[in-house]
Write a protein that holds these residues in place. Structure first.
Motif, PDB file in Angstrom:
ATOM      1  N   ASN A 283      -2.163 -19.055 -29.482  1.00 32.52           N
ATOM      2  CA  ASN A 283      -2.504 -18.112 -28.157  1.00 32.52           C
ATOM      3  C   ASN A 283      -3.107 -16.876 -28.891  1.00 32.52           C
ATOM      4  N   ALA A 284      -2.430 -16.277 -29.891  1.00 33.15           N
ATOM      5  CA  ALA A 284      -2.691 -14.985 -30.481  1.00 33.15           C
ATOM      6  C   ALA A 284      -4.317 -15.247 -31.036  1.00 33.15           C
ATOM      7  N   PRO A 285      -4.695 -15.933 -31.761  1.00 30.44           N
ATOM      8  CA  PRO A 285      -5.981 -16.078 -32.240  1.00 30.44           C
ATOM      9  C   PRO A 285      -7.129 -16.414 -31.402  1.00 30.44           C
ATOM     10  N   THR A 286      -6.424 -17.058 -30.286  1.00 28.92           N
ATOM     11  CA  THR A 286      -7.348 -17.355 -29.099  1.00 28.92           C
ATOM     12  C   THR A 286      -8.035 -16.104 -28.493  1.00 28.92           C
ATOM     13  N   ILE A 287      -6.890 -15.387 -28.259  1.00 32.60           N
ATOM     14  CA  ILE A 287      -7.036 -13.988 -27.414  1.00 32.60           C
ATOM     15  C   ILE A 287      -8.010 -13.110 -28.403  1.00 32.60           C
ATOM     16  N   MET A 288      -7.772 -13.086 -29.471  1.00 39.43           N
ATOM     17  CA  MET A 288      -8.525 -12.235 -30.712  1.00 39.43           C
ATOM     18  C   MET A 288     -10.004 -12.881 -30.477  1.00 39.43           C
ATOM     19  N   VAL A 289     -10.166 -14.036 -30.384  1.00 42.34           N
ATOM     20  CA  VAL A 289     -11.675 -14.379 -30.508  1.00 42.34           C
ATOM     21  C   VAL A 289     -12.369 -14.081 -29.415  1.00 42.34           C
TER      22      VAL A 289
ATOM     23  N   PHE B 208      -6.864  -7.696 -33.429  1.00 43.00           N
ATOM     24  CA  PHE B 208      -5.467  -7.914 -32.800  1.00 43.00           C
ATOM     25  C   PHE B 208      -4.631  -6.378 -32.843  1.00 43.00           C
ATOM     26  N   ASP B 209      -4.782  -5.498 -33.849  1.00 41.77           N
ATOM     27  CA  ASP B 209      -3.988  -4.436 -33.532  1.00 41.77           C
ATOM     28  C   ASP B 209      -4.270  -3.594 -32.331  1.00 41.77           C
ATOM     29  N   ALA B 210      -5.522  -3.606 -31.917  1.00 38.81           N
ATOM     30  CA  ALA B 210      -6.101  -3.036 -30.556  1.00 38.81           C
ATOM     31  C   ALA B 210      -5.373  -3.509 -29.680  1.00 38.81           C
ATOM     32  N   PHE B 211      -5.290  -4.635 -29.055  1.00 43.60           N
ATOM     33  CA  PHE B 211      -4.932  -5.206 -27.710  1.00 43.60           C
ATOM     34  C   PHE B 211      -3.514  -5.642 -27.950  1.00 43.60           C
TER      35      PHE B 211
END
Length: 537
Positions: free
Chosen positions: A518-524, A123-126
């Motif tokens: 949306n946030a966890p989907t992008i992390m996945v 998460f922190d990276a993107f």
């Protein structure tokens, strides 16, 4: 060119990330297939314009559930993105990771490396965070997440006073993780929507090894022995087949990913046979275990101006439009969801159980989620609402024909678990406490439309069943786990028992996260890309 190293089906929140990451070093040829058109549209770029995309079948699948027994036979409308960026191009922009225990639960379900400590660095990276003073933190992050606090409607002060008087934790500075009420972080950049397409796909499209095709429908996956080898598509009136040297990756979302597996012969045998599909592999959990957030709004008339005074009248809309076109500021640059967060309706709870919304706008109608959000009520009004963070009821996605173009039957199965029914009462009582705060009582011009104070538990449940709607977070229909007996994909998101095939989107969640997905989907998708590229070395 009809052969690629990687074929990604679906250019949504996850697919755009995969297209970017898998094509970044130039070693691999990547094909990204999207059923819908380009996202280069004014009402997609404009943050509050999602109200115009809500029923637009050019960019929206416009699904509906089957009649829901737990909701007195009602059908619920399910908008899902059918456009570059997927649902991140038509959503309400709220960005929230949920709580840490959401991900710890994923790991506890037999998925090592998915606990919050492990995924936090991803998460922190993107994330590129922009604070209320437009100061950028982590400029290397590609997804811009903005704090709109300084631009919000003045009613935010009433909502914060409501929290303080009700002894509900609140934060003047919003956070992307954890409990507490604050202004909602939103995915905008310089006043425009920062979808997954804008953040990840757009910069990658110039690469020669990435091919992006829009308005192309994946019909089914084809196999050689036990390996997913190619994708049969329909494009411009003709069938066309693309072959994958390495992998086919389903990123079509919680409805279309399980549907494509099922029409390709992977799923519960009876469902497939009843639909006329030859069973390639009996896979009992494909399309099962669906979880979604279900919520309700309570409407109030205000004695002071709200966003209704601007967006509910043509002069206000015109002025807001001019401001947005000239400066990319004002009401059109924001989400309708302005204040809210995760709370415990009982202080003895270990973790937050409700997500709260406090919005300085109202759009009252029998089923509020069927009305375009750019047409609020003519009178000043506002909303207090909630949804359960971790519902217990589970639904399903089931095909009825062998054609991927035919929408599957969607069974939300909402409110069929007693815990969800009990939670509705707890959360409605919590809203009742908020509406009785001096801050809210002081801005009412009329008694609350829904008199929670005098309603019995049965009345509250009946009202909820009549008016509730999905928060549009379907997930878990291809959930990850240890074996084919309890899941669809492994912890590295490979489909159990099939080579060369992964699923990477919200459908792989072992359980729904507590907030917006949306946030966890992008992390996945970022974590999946790491695994895929690691195996390609």
């Amino acid at each position: 060119m009809k052969r690629f190293d990687y074929i990604i089906i679906g250019a949504g929140s996850a697919g755009c990330v995969l297209a970017d990451k898998l094509s970044a070093d130039g070693r691999h040829s990547v094909l990204l297939l999207e059923s819908g058109p380009s996202d280069d549209r004014f009402w997609i770029r404009t943050p509050i314009g999602y109200g115009m995309s809500f029923h637009n079948d050019k960019v929206n699948w416009r699904f509906s559930t089957m009649p829901e027994p737990g909701l007195d036979g009602r059908k619920l409308y399910w908008p899902r993105g059918r456009v570059l960026g997927g649902s991140s191009s038509i959503n309400a922009l709220v960005y929230h990771r949920g709580v840490a225990t959401d991900y710890d639960d994923w790991a506890d379900a037999g998925n090592p490396g998915w606990d919050y400590k492990s995924v936090k660095p991803i998460f922190d990276a993107f994330e590129q965070m922009v604070d209320a003073k437009d100061k950028v933190r982590h400029a290397d992050g590609k997804l811009t997440v903005s704090d709109p606090t300084s631009s919000l409607h003045p009613m935010k002060d009433d909502f914060f006073a409501m929290c303080e008087q009700s002894q509900v934790a609140f934060h003047r500075k919003p956070s992307q993780i954890g409990e507490g009420i604050s202004s909602y972080l939103i995915t905008t950049r310089n006043g425009k929507r920062c979808s997954s397409a804008a953040a990840f796909l757009r910069p990658a499209q110039k690469r020669k090894n990435l091919t992006v095709m829009t308005n192309i429908d994946a019909e089914r996956i084809l196999f050689q022995d036990n390996r997913a080898s190619s994708v049969l598509c329909f494009h411009r009136g003709a069938q066309i087949t693309f072959s994958a040297n390495r992998e086919i990756i389903l990123s079509a979302g919680a409805v279309k990913s399980p549907q494509l597996l099922q029409v390709s012969g992977i799923g519960p045998g009876k469902i497939l046979r009843d639909a006329g599909v030859t069973v390639r592999m009996e896979h009992p959990h494909v399309g099962m275990n669906m979880q979604d957030h279900l919520g309700i709004n309570y409407y109030f008339k205000a004695n002071k101006p709200t966003m209704n005074n601007v967006l509910g009248r043509w002069p206000g809309r015109i002025m807001a439009g001019i401001e947005y076109i000239l400066r990319k500021t004002g009401p059109l640059s924001l989400s309708v969801n302005q204040i809210g967060g995760l709370v415990k309706t009982d202080p003895d709870l270990a973790v937050a159980n409700a997500q709260i919304y406090a919005n300085p706008v109202s759009y009252q109608i029998q089923y509020h989620n069927e009305r375009p959000l750019l047409k609020p009520d003519a009178f000043p009004g506002f909303i207090l609402g909630f949804n359960s963070c971790r519902p217990a009821s589970e639904g399903s996605i089931k095909i009825t024909t062998e054609k991927a173009s035919t929408p599957p039957n969607i069974f939300g199965n909402y409110m069929t678990h007693q815990r969800d029914i009990d939670d509705v009462v707890k959360m409605a009582r919590f809203i009742g406490q908020l509406q009785n705060s001096p801050a809210i009582q002081g801005i009412l011009s009329a008694s609350p439309k829904t008199p929670l104070d005098v309603m019995s538990d049965d009345d509250i449940i009946a009202d909820f069943k009549e008016r509730c709607g999905t928060i549009f977070h379907p997930s878990c229909t291809c959930r990850m786990g240890t074996t084919i007996e309890n899941s669809v994909v492994s912890s590295d998101l490979k489909v159990h028992g099939i080579d060369g095939l992964r699923v990477v989107d919200a459908s792989v969640f072992p359980n729904i996260t507590s907030a917006n997905i949306n946030a966890p989907t992008i992390m996945v998708a970022h974590k999946a890309a790491q695994a895929i590229l690691g195996e390609a070395k």
